[in-house]
Design an enzyme around this catalytic site. Structure first.
Site, PDB file in Angstrom:
ATOM      1  N   SER A 138       0.790  -1.321  -0.091  1.00 27.14           N
ATOM      2  CA  SER A 138       0.070   0.141   0.043  1.00 27.14           C
ATOM      3  C   SER A 138       0.870   1.281   0.016  1.00 27.14           C
ATOM      4  O   SER A 138       1.899   1.169   0.305  1.00 27.14           O
ATOM      5  CB  SER A 138      -0.741  -0.066   1.291  1.00 27.14           C
ATOM      6  OG  SER A 138       0.202   0.255   2.356  1.00 27.14           O
ATOM      7  N   ASP A 139       0.246   2.333  -0.544  1.00 28.01           N
ATOM      8  CA  ASP A 139       0.741   3.704  -0.190  1.00 28.01           C
ATOM      9  C   ASP A 139       1.176   3.754   1.354  1.00 28.01           C
ATOM     10  O   ASP A 139       0.294   3.340   2.177  1.00 28.01           O
ATOM     11  CB  ASP A 139       0.305   4.646  -1.003  1.00 28.01           C
ATOM     12  CG  ASP A 139       1.297   5.853  -1.375  1.00 28.01           C
ATOM     13  OD1 ASP A 139       2.292   6.091  -0.566  1.00 28.01           O
ATOM     14  OD2 ASP A 139       1.039   6.610  -2.348  1.00 28.01           O
ATOM     15  N   TRP A 140       1.760   4.845   1.666  1.00 29.31           N
ATOM     16  CA  TRP A 140       2.035   5.115   2.825  1.00 29.31           C
ATOM     17  C   TRP A 140       0.921   5.616   3.816  1.00 29.31           C
ATOM     18  O   TRP A 140       0.453   6.611   3.640  1.00 29.31           O
ATOM     19  CB  TRP A 140       3.262   6.406   2.917  1.00 29.31           C
ATOM     20  CG  TRP A 140       4.197   6.137   4.181  1.00 29.31           C
ATOM     21  CD1 TRP A 140       4.456   7.096   5.207  1.00 29.31           C
ATOM     22  CD2 TRP A 140       5.237   5.474   4.392  1.00 29.31           C
ATOM     23  NE1 TRP A 140       5.363   6.607   6.064  1.00 29.31           N
ATOM     24  CE2 TRP A 140       6.103   5.481   5.299  1.00 29.31           C
ATOM     25  CE3 TRP A 140       5.663   4.432   3.495  1.00 29.31           C
ATOM     26  CZ2 TRP A 140       7.361   4.865   5.779  1.00 29.31           C
ATOM     27  CZ3 TRP A 140       6.953   3.599   3.702  1.00 29.31           C
ATOM     28  CH2 TRP A 140       7.527   3.702   4.917  1.00 29.31           C
ATOM     29  N   GLY A 141       0.388   4.973   4.605  1.00 23.38           N
ATOM     30  CA  GLY A 141      -0.658   5.199   5.455  1.00 23.38           C
ATOM     31  C   GLY A 141      -2.237   4.996   4.807  1.00 23.38           C
ATOM     32  O   GLY A 141      -3.088   5.611   5.123  1.00 23.38           O
TER      33      GLY A 141
END
Length: 616
Positions: A138-141
């Site tokens: 996933s992308d950050w957060g």
């Protein structure tokens, strides 16, 4: 790759193989352009090269992540054909050609479902259809509390960690997620870890700073684009005195903002590099004195978290650049503009007063040295524009759909991104896609006037080209191959890039080269059939040095099974256009074609149209 390896990093969260949809996109500078073929070729080559060092790549951001404005919440409305033809190829090549170890999902929402929770994208398209064997992160957060939805959708790694996996555990306990599914995710993660560690044992680590910096400098030179060179002002002669203007003359823009801002002790100074190249006594800073040439370095920053406010250089260059150039011309001096920018800029206020324009984009630490080398003739600029430079922002394909309204972004231009759109709408541009001048002169010609591709027995053909360097210095030319279907069944661009090759030649040197055209390069995605098809029939191949500068046209006939052969599912309008099938209709339904009302059935299939005719 070697730098990351030296820092004991196993996977780089890059490259960015998204498409530059709009000139104002904040992270355009880290993407590879507006054309899906170009992005696919360069992106997969980058991945292959980096992974040869024992460091894994992570292609991002899957998919249609083309802006920074509200990127964490925006719902991107994109048709399936547009997604397949424009925004997918970069990732497809990354997976199948580059063999990327990882793919990162985007923050944004696609047609109502966030990428992190989108099973059609992550599991069905990426893992099943494209047979991706690496890990999906996933992308950050980008994943909140719904870890169960993310795992079910196909995410293998949720960044950042550690995460609360309570919902995921509950989903396993109640049978919504099977242990076999968990095992599959774990196996992918372990597989990548084991592969990387095995490769790192086989590939000796090496880190030679000076060698890497020289490679970086050569790479920047090779990508630098000469846009204008009136009366061959560049390269400068060693006897000319110059005056450098603009803040970037001393502090060049070397990286973007946000997560891509990498600041180290290494930083370049263009003013110092020019003094080193031609002598301190011949270089001044923002002084008119006796300088013969004025060089203005203008910036346009880009980065994570925000899109550019306007398609222009930044303040104070916006006001200062036109003033300095006008004054320089009034004083009888030659002028050079170095564009240290993240994307296209509006040049109307100053282009007439610029004798030469060199686009260096955002080059990194060695950008100052590379720019000095090119301007002083120690090297020749080898780049070509990966994006179109429009005359004004209002001409761009995504205007005014960018960056969307409220929480929605409608990709109204469809497949007509970049040069595809300007050519279809016949809009003049400042500089076309693929454009770039050379210091030397070249003559190139096609060695064939017609070719044929039989899909039943061949999947690719080679297009021979002859080229000679007629100038006085060693230089490079980029030959580009564009393809056009003559009578397309679907709405298609005027032409599309499908091959390119850079040829380096010494003065007087000749070369014979070949560009390869593959059968799949002719394919388009039919939204009605919901599959890729290769139309048969007549095509035109264009050989050029940009999308606009064409030096040869080649007729091509494609043979094979026609995906649009006449049948009950053919459009009634197509049946009427064909003399043979129209004659059959007239024979069994005399007077039918004379009925003016029959035209309203044109968009229906033959089967549906005949049913309505019989009923009426």
């Amino acid at each position: 790759g070697w730098e990351l390896r030296d820092s004991h990093i196993d996977i780089c969260l890059g490259p960015n193989v998204d498409i530059q949809r709009d000139p104002l996109g904040g992270r355009n500078y880290e993407m590879y352009g507006e054309d899906p073929y170009l992005v696919g070729m360069i992106g997969s080559a980058f991945i292959s090269g980096m992974q040869e060092t024992g460091v894994g790549a992570c292609a991002k951001h899957f998919i249609a992540n083309n802006q920074e404005t509200q990127r964490e919440t925006k719902n991107n409305h994109v048709s399936e054909r547009t997604l397949r033809e424009i925004y997918s190829p970069g990732f497809l090549h990354a997976v199948q050609d580059g063999k990327t170890k990882a793919v990162m999902s985007a923050y944004s929402c696609l047609n109502g479902t966030f990428a992190s929770y989108n099973r059609k994208l992550l599991a069905e398209l990426l893992k099943e259809e494209w047979e991706f064997e690496g890990i999906v992160v996933s992308d950050w957060g980008a994943v909140g509390e719904d870890t169960d939805r993310a795992v079910k959708a196909g995410l293998d790694v949720i960044l950042t960690g550690p995460r609360d996996l309570k919902r995921c555990r509950e989903a396993v306990e109640n049978g919504e997620i099977t242990v076999e599914e968990i095992d599959e995710h774990v196996a992918r993660i372990l597989g990548v870890i084991c592969d990387l560690k095995a490769e790192q044992k086989e590939i000796p680590a090496r880190y030679h700073v000076e060698e890497l910096l020289e490679t970086a400098c050569d790479t920047i030179v090779d990508g630098m684009i000469l846009l204008k060179n009136k009366e061959n002002l560049l390269p400068l002669s060693s006897s000319q005195k110059v005056s450098l203007w603009g803040k970037a003359s001393e502090h060049m823009l070397e990286c973007g903002t946000g997560s891509t801002k990498v600041v180290t002790a290494l930083t370049g100074n263009f003013l110092d590099e020019m003094k080193e190249s031609i002598g301190a006594d011949r270089v001044s800073h923002e002084q008119w004195d006796d300088a013969e040439v004025v060089i203005y370095t203008a910036t346009a920053q880009g980065g994570e978290g925000a899109d550019r406010e306007r398609m222009d250089v930044d303040a104070p260059d916006r006001e200062k650049l036109p003033e300095v150039l006008r004054e320089a011309k009034r004083r009888g001096k030659k002028t050079v503009v170095a564009l240290n920018v993240s994307g296209p800029v509006d040049m109307r206020a100053w282009i007439d007063d610029a004798d030469a324009i060199l686009c260096i984009f955002i080059p990194g630490y060695m950008g100052a040295k590379a720019t000095a080398r090119v301007i002083c003739g120690e090297a020749a600029p080898g780049g070509r524009l990966p994006v179109t430079f429009p005359v004004r922002y209002e001409d761009t394909p995504s205007y005014p759909d960018f960056p969307g309204e409220h929480n929605d972004v409608f990709y109204g231009e469809g497949i007509f991104v970049g040069y595809r759109n300007y050519e279809k709408r016949k809009i003049d541009v400042q500089y076309p896609f693929g454009f770039g001048l050379t210091y030397s002169c070249f003559e190139q010609r096609a060695d064939l006037s017609a070719v044929e591709m039989d899909l039943d027995r061949q999947r690719e053909i080679e297009i021979p080209v002859s080229i000679v360097n007629t100038g006085k210095i060693a230089d490079a030319q980029v030959i580009q191959l564009y393809v056009s279907e003559c009578e397309p069944h679907l709405l298609r661009p005027v032409k599309e890039l499908k091959a390119f090759k850079k040829i380096r030649l010494k003065p007087g040197e000749k070369a014979e080269t070949k560009l390869t055209l593959r059968a799949e390069d002719l394919a388009c995605f039919d939204p009605k059939m919901r599959k890729w098809v290769i139309p048969t029939g007549a095509y035109t191949l264009y050989l050029g040095t940009s999308s606009k500068d064409i030096f040869a046209e080649i007729s091509m006939k494609v043979k094979g099974k026609n995906p649009y052969a006449k049948g009950p599912d053919s459009l009634f309008s197509e049946i009427l256009k064909d003399e043979k099938t129209a004659a059959v209709l007239e024979k069994y339904l005399p007077g039918l074609l004379e009925n003016e009302g029959i035209s309203i059935l044109g968009d229906r299939t033959l089967k549906d149209a005949m049913s309505m005719i019989i009923i009426s």
